[in-house]
Design a protein around this motif. Structure first.
Motif, PDB file in Angstrom:
ATOM      1  N   THR A  51      17.114   3.193  -8.739  1.00 48.22           N
ATOM      2  CA  THR A  51      16.162   4.292  -8.575  1.00 48.22           C
ATOM      3  C   THR A  51      14.709   3.814  -8.615  1.00 48.22           C
ATOM      4  N   THR A  52      14.501   2.505  -8.728  1.00 44.93           N
ATOM      5  CA  THR A  52      13.139   1.980  -8.732  1.00 44.93           C
ATOM      6  C   THR A  52      12.491   2.169  -7.368  1.00 44.93           C
ATOM      7  N   SER A  53      11.266   2.644  -7.358  1.00 43.02           N
ATOM      8  CA  SER A  53      10.499   2.745  -6.112  1.00 43.02           C
ATOM      9  C   SER A  53       9.831   1.397  -5.890  1.00 43.02           C
ATOM     10  N   GLU A  54      10.403   0.623  -4.963  1.00 47.22           N
ATOM     11  CA  GLU A  54       9.950  -0.760  -4.790  1.00 47.22           C
ATOM     12  C   GLU A  54       8.476  -0.862  -4.421  1.00 47.22           C
ATOM     13  N   CYS A  55       8.018   0.020  -3.527  1.00 51.02           N
ATOM     14  CA  CYS A  55       6.616  -0.061  -3.120  1.00 51.02           C
ATOM     15  C   CYS A  55       5.696   0.265  -4.287  1.00 51.02           C
ATOM     16  N   ALA A  56       6.092   1.233  -5.120  1.00 49.14           N
ATOM     17  CA  ALA A  56       5.296   1.532  -6.313  1.00 49.14           C
ATOM     18  C   ALA A  56       5.265   0.307  -7.226  1.00 49.14           C
ATOM     19  N   PRO A 115       0.995 -11.299  -1.251  1.00 46.90           N
ATOM     20  CA  PRO A 115      -0.077 -11.565  -0.280  1.00 46.90           C
ATOM     21  C   PRO A 115       0.105 -10.819   1.048  1.00 46.90           C
ATOM     22  N   ARG A 116       1.297 -10.309   1.297  1.00 47.05           N
ATOM     23  CA  ARG A 116       1.568  -9.598   2.555  1.00 47.05           C
ATOM     24  C   ARG A 116       1.341  -8.092   2.433  1.00 47.05           C
ATOM     25  N   TRP A 117       0.983  -7.631   1.213  1.00 53.83           N
ATOM     26  CA  TRP A 117       0.777  -6.208   0.983  1.00 53.83           C
ATOM     27  C   TRP A 117      -0.718  -5.914   0.856  1.00 53.83           C
ATOM     28  N   PRO A 118      -1.190  -4.810   1.446  1.00 48.91           N
ATOM     29  CA  PRO A 118      -2.624  -4.471   1.410  1.00 48.91           C
ATOM     30  C   PRO A 118      -3.016  -3.844   0.074  1.00 48.91           C
ATOM     31  N   VAL A 119      -2.836  -4.623  -0.987  1.00 46.86           N
ATOM     32  CA  VAL A 119      -3.122  -4.132  -2.332  1.00 46.86           C
ATOM     33  C   VAL A 119      -4.084  -5.119  -2.995  1.00 46.86           C
ATOM     34  N   PRO A 120      -5.371  -4.801  -3.058  1.00 52.44           N
ATOM     35  CA  PRO A 120      -6.334  -5.738  -3.660  1.00 52.44           C
ATOM     36  C   PRO A 120      -6.139  -5.852  -5.160  1.00 52.44           C
ATOM     37  N   ALA A 121      -6.520  -6.980  -5.692  1.00 52.51           N
ATOM     38  CA  ALA A 121      -6.445  -7.191  -7.135  1.00 52.51           C
ATOM     39  C   ALA A 121      -7.395  -6.245  -7.845  1.00 52.51           C
ATOM     40  N   VAL A 122      -6.965  -5.716  -8.976  1.00 51.82           N
ATOM     41  CA  VAL A 122      -7.854  -4.857  -9.749  1.00 51.82           C
ATOM     42  C   VAL A 122      -8.987  -5.698 -10.309  1.00 51.82           C
ATOM     43  N   ASP A 123     -10.079  -5.046 -10.640  1.00 51.00           N
ATOM     44  CA  ASP A 123     -11.226  -5.740 -11.194  1.00 51.00           C
ATOM     45  C   ASP A 123     -10.874  -6.359 -12.547  1.00 51.00           C
ATOM     46  N   ASP A 166       5.294  -1.652   6.494  1.00 44.58           N
ATOM     47  CA  ASP A 166       4.842  -1.146   7.788  1.00 44.58           C
ATOM     48  C   ASP A 166       5.161   0.341   7.952  1.00 44.58           C
ATOM     49  N   ARG A 167       6.317   0.760   7.468  1.00 43.52           N
ATOM     50  CA  ARG A 167       6.688   2.172   7.587  1.00 43.52           C
ATOM     51  C   ARG A 167       5.749   3.055   6.772  1.00 43.52           C
ATOM     52  N   LEU A 168       5.463   2.645   5.534  1.00 46.17           N
ATOM     53  CA  LEU A 168       4.611   3.447   4.678  1.00 46.17           C
ATOM     54  C   LEU A 168       3.168   3.485   5.173  1.00 46.17           C
ATOM     55  N   ILE A 169       2.668   2.356   5.642  1.00 51.95           N
ATOM     56  CA  ILE A 169       1.308   2.347   6.195  1.00 51.95           C
ATOM     57  C   ILE A 169       1.254   3.203   7.457  1.00 51.95           C
ATOM     58  N   GLY A 170       2.296   3.133   8.272  1.00 51.43           N
ATOM     59  CA  GLY A 170       2.356   3.959   9.473  1.00 51.43           C
ATOM     60  C   GLY A 170       2.368   5.442   9.164  1.00 51.43           C
ATOM     61  N   ALA A 171       2.894   5.791   7.978  1.00 50.82           N
ATOM     62  CA  ALA A 171       2.926   7.193   7.560  1.00 50.82           C
ATOM     63  C   ALA A 171       1.612   7.625   6.910  1.00 50.82           C
ATOM     64  N   GLY A 172       0.650   6.713   6.840  1.00 54.65           N
ATOM     65  CA  GLY A 172      -0.663   7.054   6.303  1.00 54.65           C
ATOM     66  C   GLY A 172      -0.832   6.846   4.819  1.00 54.65           C
ATOM     67  N   ARG A 173       0.119   6.191   4.179  1.00 49.36           N
ATOM     68  CA  ARG A 173       0.026   5.992   2.734  1.00 49.36           C
ATOM     69  C   ARG A 173      -1.061   4.972   2.393  1.00 49.36           C
ATOM     70  N   GLN A 174      -1.827   5.276   1.344  1.00 51.96           N
ATOM     71  CA  GLN A 174      -2.874   4.390   0.843  1.00 51.96           C
ATOM     72  C   GLN A 174      -2.303   3.604  -0.340  1.00 51.96           C
ATOM     73  N   LEU A 175      -1.684   2.485  -0.040  1.00 52.30           N
ATOM     74  CA  LEU A 175      -0.937   1.757  -1.072  1.00 52.30           C
ATOM     75  C   LEU A 175      -1.831   1.266  -2.201  1.00 52.30           C
ATOM     76  N   ALA A 176      -3.105   1.020  -1.916  1.00 55.22           N
ATOM     77  CA  ALA A 176      -4.013   0.537  -2.956  1.00 55.22           C
ATOM     78  C   ALA A 176      -4.348   1.614  -3.976  1.00 55.22           C
TER      79      ALA A 176
END
Length: 493
Positions: A355-360, A403-411, A166-176
């Motif tokens: 040091t792992t970036s969890e969202c990445a 399933p709770r993250w707005p990251v679609p499956a790659v083709d 929620d924090r990252l999406i609120g900051a405008g990040r395009q997680l996909a």
């Protein structure tokens, strides 16, 4: 140590003409942010690229770049770019971590001969933004399952990952936009901005996945690939996570059984080791350990899976694996003091900051791994080695978080085998539980100039530990049109 400011023209290939903020990609030189030892030269820069290349109005992201050069020894004009693994891991560009690179460069002929380029993968390390999730690091004492139990640990993981999302999406990040395809595009942008037509790529672990994306989508930008601990796009990493450790233990035990001396000293090695783990899972051994997080001593109920964690961590090295039969036998017979000592050493060794970036990690893993795996198949694979998995599915929380993250499956086309005639060196560790030699064999099947070598009794990331692997790499980069000589392998058996 002395600090060297980056000087204009030191490495012309990292120069970039002045550009406006709207011009992407662009490369801007900057003073280096770390100390540089005598005998080395470095030019530092920031690469600016679009976060979402499919969006004309995309925000820009900044990636740190450092080009390492060894004056008087750099004789080749074909640079090597390193891609780190993870996913979510950094390239070691911070002021503390980069010290390790000086040692590697000084002791690796193939690095000294040519310029060596480090760049953080988008979302990691010193990249801006860094998709770290401090919310997931700030677990209360015991949130790793020591006192709250598995259900409480999962609940905390879900709540903390939701907060980060929620924090990252609120900051405008395009997680996909954080995936292997985009990361490969960043490498192309670097070459374009720097005026490089093609170069050598060194990918490690998950970094090989990005390298395959580069090879598939931009083959003209690749001179050669050096792939260490290979993860091709058509490999099933999630299933491998369930069975990898058990397969390595079985392999080590089989090698021992086939050797009369080893078998005489350590008979029935796998059976005795499994029995010991089952005993500990049924009746935990209470040991006293020093907890680095709380900086206090505490009683800990040691179970079999804790011993698995100890050994799995050791499989990321190489030297100790040569003595694994002795270690497995010792753990099978081990008294309280012996088990406590090994576990304590493991806890101290892994106590450093994460040091792992969890969202990445989730952006890559959810789109490219979890979304394409059947949970039933993963559970069935895990059941085959339940004594090592504590009757659970390795990475189970990913199935709940993704399933709770707005990251679609790659083709599906992005998960097909990469077909290429470019020269590719593939290096595997014989005892690697994460990216087994079978993964590299799978990749080599569609690489007409792919050369695969397995390092005996080595684990994950053999190039980091093996002189022989470095000799092979040196010969390959000198002439990637031919299979490199590998006589050094014969001395390792």
């Amino acid at each position: 140590m002395r600090v060297l400011a980056a000087t204009a023209g030191l490495l012309a290939v990292l120069s970039a003409a002045p550009a406006t903020a709207a011009d992407l990609p662009r490369l801007e030189q900057t003073p280096c942010w770390f100390d540089i030892p005598s005998g080395h030269e470095v030019q530092c820069a920031y690469l600016y690229v679009a976060e979402d290349r499919g969006n004309a109005g995309s925000a820009e992201i900044r990636l740190p770049v450092a080009r390492l050069k060894t004056p008087g020894q750099t004789i080749a004009d074909d640079p090597v770019l390193f891609i780190n693994g993870g996913p979510g891991g950094d390239a070691g560009l911070d002021a503390g971590s980069i010290k390790s690179w000086w040692w590697y460069v000084d002791n690796s002929a193939w690095m000294r001969k040519r310029d060596f380029i480090l760049m953080d993968v988008r979302g990691t390390g010193l990249a801006v933004p860094n998709l770290d999730c401090p919310e997931m690091d700030a677990h209360p004492a015991g949130a790793d399952g020591e006192t709250h139990g598995f259900a409480g640990w999962i609940d905390e993981k879900l709540r903390s990952s939701d907060k980060c999302r929620d924090r990252l999406i609120g900051a405008g990040r395009q997680l996909a936009a954080y995936n292997s395809k985009s990361a490969a595009g960043d490498i192309v942008d670097l070459m374009t901005a720097a005026g490089i037509d093609s170069m050598n790529i060194y990918g490690a672990s998950y970094g090989t996945r990005i390298a395959f994306s580069l090879l598939r989508d931009h083959p003209q930008r690749v001179r050669s690939l050096v792939l260490e601990s290979v993860l091709p796009p058509n490999a099933d990493l999630v299933i491998q996570q369930q069975v990898g450790f058990g397969q390595v233990i079985a392999h080590i035990a089989a090698d021992c059984a086939a050797d009369s001396v080893c078998n005489g000293k350590y008979p029935d090695l796998e059976v005795r080791f499994r029995n010991r783990l089952e005993d500990l899972n049924r009746s935990p051994l209470n040991v006293e350990i020093f907890n680095p997080a709380s900086r206090s001593r505490q009683s800990y109920p040691l179970i079999g899976v804790d011993i698995v964690d100890v050994l799995f961590d050791l499989m990321y090295g190489s030297e100790v694996l040569r003595y694994m039969p002795t270690l497995l036998d010792g753990l099978s017979r081990g008294n309280e003091a012996s088990l406590q000592s090994w576990f304590q050493a493991y806890r101290l060794r892994t106590a450093g900051p994460d040091t792992t970036s969890e969202c990445a990690y989730y952006a890559f893993a959810c789109a490219e791994q979890v979304a394409h795996v059947d949970m039933g198949e993963a559970a069935a694979a895990a059941a085959k080695y339940s004594v090592y998995n504590d009757d659970g599915v390795v990475g189970f929380s990913d199935y709940l978080i993704c399933p709770r993250w707005p990251v679609p499956a790659v083709d599906e086309s992005d998960l097909q085998a990469v077909i290429s005639d470019k020269p590719v060196l593939l290096l595997s560790g014989e005892y690697d539980p994460v990216t087994p030699a079978a993964f590299a064999d799978m990749a080599a099947a569609t690489l007409s100039h792919g050369y695969h070598f397995v390092l005996p009794k080595a684990g994950h990331a053999p190039l980091s530990h093996s002189l022989c692997a470095n000799e092979i790499t040196d010969a390959f980069l000198d002439d990637p049109t031919q299979r490199p000589p590998a006589a050094c392998l014969d001395k390792l058996h």
